[in-house]
Scaffold this active site. Structure first.
Site, mmCIF file in Angstrom:
data_model
loop_
_atom_site.group_PDB
_atom_site.id
_atom_site.type_symbol
_atom_site.label_atom_id
_atom_site.label_comp_id
_atom_site.label_asym_id
_atom_site.label_seq_id
_atom_site.Cartn_x
_atom_site.Cartn_y
_atom_site.Cartn_z
ATOM 1 N N GLU A 1 0.653 -1.254 -0.011
ATOM 2 C CA GLU A 1 0.147 -0.100 -0.003
ATOM 3 C C GLU A 1 0.922 1.128 0.172
ATOM 4 O O GLU A 1 0.300 2.371 0.151
ATOM 5 C CB GLU A 1 -0.985 0.093 1.242
ATOM 6 C CG GLU A 1 -1.904 -1.192 1.421
ATOM 7 C CD GLU A 1 -3.082 -0.868 0.563
ATOM 8 O OE1 GLU A 1 -3.051 -0.428 -0.445
ATOM 9 O OE2 GLU A 1 -4.098 -1.605 1.158
ATOM 10 N N HIS B 1 -8.319 -1.235 8.410
ATOM 11 C CA HIS B 1 -9.644 -1.692 7.957
ATOM 12 C C HIS B 1 -10.381 -1.727 8.988
ATOM 13 O O HIS B 1 -11.307 -2.750 9.364
ATOM 14 C CB HIS B 1 -9.516 -3.101 7.485
ATOM 15 C CG HIS B 1 -8.534 -3.166 6.076
ATOM 16 N ND1 HIS B 1 -7.869 -4.291 5.523
ATOM 17 C CD2 HIS B 1 -7.869 -1.858 5.490
ATOM 18 C CE1 HIS B 1 -7.277 -4.159 4.665
ATOM 19 N NE2 HIS B 1 -7.030 -2.732 4.396
ATOM 20 N N HIS C 1 -13.308 -0.150 1.221
ATOM 21 C CA HIS C 1 -11.703 -0.452 1.585
ATOM 22 C C HIS C 1 -11.303 -0.062 3.158
ATOM 23 O O HIS C 1 -11.156 -0.880 3.866
ATOM 24 C CB HIS C 1 -10.731 0.042 0.709
ATOM 25 C CG HIS C 1 -9.143 -0.163 0.889
ATOM 26 N ND1 HIS C 1 -8.251 -0.345 -0.006
ATOM 27 C CD2 HIS C 1 -8.651 -0.800 1.735
ATOM 28 C CE1 HIS C 1 -7.259 -0.850 0.263
ATOM 29 N NE2 HIS C 1 -7.317 -1.231 1.458
ATOM 30 N N HIS D 1 -3.075 3.458 7.870
ATOM 31 C CA HIS D 1 -4.280 3.063 7.107
ATOM 32 C C HIS D 1 -4.891 1.799 7.798
ATOM 33 O O HIS D 1 -4.043 0.746 8.145
ATOM 34 C CB HIS D 1 -4.004 2.444 5.674
ATOM 35 C CG HIS D 1 -4.787 1.611 5.075
ATOM 36 N ND1 HIS D 1 -6.064 2.219 4.544
ATOM 37 C CD2 HIS D 1 -4.507 0.723 4.256
ATOM 38 C CE1 HIS D 1 -6.609 1.063 4.103
ATOM 39 N NE2 HIS D 1 -5.595 0.239 3.868
ATOM 40 N N TYR E 1 -14.905 16.803 17.912
ATOM 41 C CA TYR E 1 -13.587 16.308 17.930
ATOM 42 C C TYR E 1 -13.155 15.780 16.767
ATOM 43 O O TYR E 1 -12.003 15.731 16.126
ATOM 44 C CB TYR E 1 -13.300 15.039 19.061
ATOM 45 C CG TYR E 1 -13.969 15.605 20.163
ATOM 46 C CD1 TYR E 1 -13.015 16.274 20.771
ATOM 47 C CD2 TYR E 1 -15.220 15.279 20.706
ATOM 48 C CE1 TYR E 1 -13.323 16.853 22.272
ATOM 49 C CE2 TYR E 1 -15.497 15.792 21.911
ATOM 50 C CZ TYR E 1 -14.529 16.647 22.738
ATOM 51 O OH TYR E 1 -14.893 17.044 24.135
#
Length: 210
Positions: free
Chosen positions: A73, A93, A158, A91, A118
Site C-alpha cells: 500500500e 480496515h 476499503h 491505514h 473532535y
C-alpha cells in the site's frame, strides 16, 4: 525522535491498534518519516506482532533499502507524503469506517458528518476516493488532488487512511475517525443535531488542522 524510537513507536501503536480490534489479521499498515527516508510496516505483517528490526526501511525516493519487503500500500502513503508536510500515515480496515466506505449513499465530498467537535479538530472533512485494487498505483492520482486540503480520506469499499505531523497524532486521528463513523452509523435515520457551520468554522480556525 531517533529512528530507533520511531521503530519502537510503530511497534507499540501497531500492537495497540491490533489488540483493540481496529484492524485484523495482516490488514492495515503504518509508515513514518525518518532522517533520509521512511519506515513502513512489511507486507503481509500483522500489526500486533511487529519486530522493530524487521520494519521496512525506504530511502527518500521510496526505494526499499533494508528490512522486510514493505507493504504493497505504499502508493497510498506516498500520495500523502508528497502532498502534505506530514510525519506519519496510518491505514486501517477498522469496522465502522470501512462500513461507511461501503454505503452507496455516503457523501463522497464529506463522509463523516460533523456531529461532534473532535472529528473536526483531529480529522477534518473526509472525502471518499473511488475503489481501486489494494496496492494499485492507480490510487495515487486519485488521492493527490485531495491531499493539500485533507489530512484523511476514506477509500471506497476499503477503509480509512490518515496522516498527521507525528505517528501519535495519526493514530489519535484515525481512532477519532472510527468513532465518528460509529456514531454516524448508530444515529443513521435518526434526527441528528449537526454542529452548525459557525461552530465548524470556529474549530477549524482555532485548531488549524489544515
Amino acid at each position: 525522535m531517533s529512528e530507533d524510537a520511531i521503530r519502537e513507536n510503530i511497534v507499540r501503536w501497531g500492537k495497540s491498534l491490533f489488540d483493540r480490534g481496529l484492524t485484523a489479521g495482516s490488514s492495515g499498515n503504518i509508515s513514518a518519516r525518518v532522517d533520509g527516508g521512511y519506515l513502513a510496516t512489511p507486507t503481509n505483517s500483522c500489526l500486533g506482532f511487529l519486530d522493530p528490526a524487521r520494519l521496512s526501511r525506504l530511502d527518500a525516493a521510496g526505494n526499499h533499502v533494508s528490512g522486510d519487503p514493505p507493504t504493497k500500500e505504499l502508493p497510498l502513503h506516498f500520495a500523502f507524503y508528497e502532498g502534505r508536510k506530514c510525519g506519519a500515515v496510518v491505514h486501517l480496515h477498522s469496522t465502522y469506517a470501512t462500513a461507511l466506505s461501503c454505503l452507496s449513499d455516503t457523501d463522497p465530498a464529506d463522509a463523516i458528518t460533523p456531529i461532534t467537535p473532535y472529528v473536526v479538530m483531529r480529522v477534518g472533512r473526509v472525502p471518499v476516493v473511488r475503489y481501486t485494487r489494494p496496492g494499485s498505483a492507480e490510487i495515487r492520482p486519485l488521492i493527490a488532488p485531495l491531499i493539500p486540503d485533507h489530512s484523511a480520506v476514506l477509500l471506497e469499499n476499503h477503509g480509512p487512511i490518515v496522516s498527521a505531523a507525528t505517528l501519535d497524532g495519526a493514530v489519535y486521528a484515525i481512532e477519532e475517525l472510527e468513532e465518528a463513523a460509529k456514531l454516524a452509523l448508530l444515529l443513521r435515520d435518526l434526527p441528528v443535531r449537526r454542529l452548525p457551520q459557525s461552530a465548524v468554522d470556529d474549530l477549524n480556525a482555532t485548531f488549524k488542522l489544515r
